[in-house]
Design an enzyme around this catalytic site. Structure first.
Site, PDB file in Angstrom:
ATOM      1  N   GLU A 115       9.491 -77.657 -97.744  1.00 56.33           N
ATOM      2  CA  GLU A 115       9.896 -78.223 -97.090  1.00 56.33           C
ATOM      3  C   GLU A 115      10.729 -78.861 -96.944  1.00 56.33           C
ATOM      4  O   GLU A 115      10.370 -79.297 -95.251  1.00 56.33           O
ATOM      5  CB  GLU A 115       8.563 -79.857 -98.298  1.00 56.33           C
ATOM      6  CG  GLU A 115       7.562 -78.669 -98.808  1.00 56.33           C
ATOM      7  CD  GLU A 115       7.320 -80.583 -99.704  1.00 56.33           C
ATOM      8  OE1 GLU A 115       6.009 -80.509 -99.687  1.00 56.33           O
ATOM      9  OE2 GLU A 115       8.182 -81.567 -99.981  1.00 56.33           O
ATOM     10  N   ASP A 137       7.545 -82.657 -96.043  1.00 56.74           N
ATOM     11  CA  ASP A 137       6.423 -82.469 -96.468  1.00 56.74           C
ATOM     12  C   ASP A 137       5.101 -83.589 -95.309  1.00 56.74           C
ATOM     13  O   ASP A 137       4.474 -83.309 -95.368  1.00 56.74           O
ATOM     14  CB  ASP A 137       6.520 -83.695 -97.332  1.00 56.74           C
ATOM     15  CG  ASP A 137       5.443 -84.420 -98.547  1.00 56.74           C
ATOM     16  OD1 ASP A 137       4.748 -82.972 -99.117  1.00 56.74           O
ATOM     17  OD2 ASP A 137       4.719 -85.314 -98.409  1.00 56.74           O
TER      18      ASP A 137
END
Length: 226
Positions: free
Chosen positions: A118, A46
């Site tokens: 992610e 992320d």
């Protein structure tokens, strides 16, 4: 942990060959399936995605305001965008889920798919370095970065599709819920989107009808622009 099948095929799809293939396995492992799951990799990925997209937008739009840059970044890294990327990679075919998640259709759930993207980014970073991640992510995002513009309202996919069709004086899209799975508090919706110019129907799967419609609309837009 059971081995995940066809990882070499997934690597080819991603455009990256892992030196430590166990990192990819971990990135595809949901917490319902094993103690060594993908949440820490997701946390890392992320942050990497955010810095790479921020840097790309900063240099691509030297006159854009901070507000415009933030809105464009939010559009590019939000969950529904990541879900579409996951579907393009067919990540649902490779996820390692616990029995409960598997039974409830977790391999189609948008949050699980977005988290897996992610986590894969985090795994690639650990297997290589930030520069390799940057180049790969810019490849994944090439079309989206080419299309996005500052100062343009970052409208959702359903609105954009409706406006696109209205501009061509075409009928509006038809959305139909074709399946609902899971308990009342944990449902998965499958929505079909049909439009006049596409012979095939497009499917969106998500934890709510609205999100599933957005995912389907975004995929229709991409098909129309090809």
């Amino acid at each position: 942990m059971e081995p995940i099948k066809n990882l070499p095929r997934l690597c080819r799809t991603l455009g990256y060959e892992f030196t430590q293939i166990e990192l990819l396995t971990q990135a595809l492992t949901h917490r319902s399936a094993a103690n060594k799951h993908n949440e820490r990799l997701e946390f890392l990925g992320d942050s990497i995605l955010s810095i790479v997209i921020s840097d790309a937008l900063y240099h691509q739009f030297p006159k854009a305001t901070e507000g415009d840059l933030s809105r464009m970044r939010a559009t590019l890294v939000r969950g529904d965008t990541l879900t579409i990327i996951a579907q393009e990679f067919k990540l649902g075919d490779y996820l390692y889920l616990g029995p409960g998640e598997l039974k409830s259709g977790g391999f189609r759930r948008e949050s699980i798919l977005a988290d897996a993207v992610e986590a894969i980014i985090g795994a690639i970073y650990l297997d290589s370095d930030l520069e390799v991640c940057r180049k790969l992510l810019l490849t994944w995002y090439a079309e989206r970065l080419a299309e996005i513009q500052p100062g343009v309202s970052q409208k959702d996919a359903k609105t954009l599709l409706q406006e696109y069709l209205q501009g061509l004086k075409k009928p509006l899209p038809d959305y139909q819920v074709i399946n609902i799975e899971g308990d009342a508090h944990d449902q998965t919706f499958t929505v079909e989107c049909r439009i006049e110019d596409l012979s095939q129907s497009v499917i969106g799967v998500a934890s709510s009808r609205r999100k599933a419609e957005q995912i389907a609309a975004a995929q229709v837009l991409e098909l129309l622009k090809k």
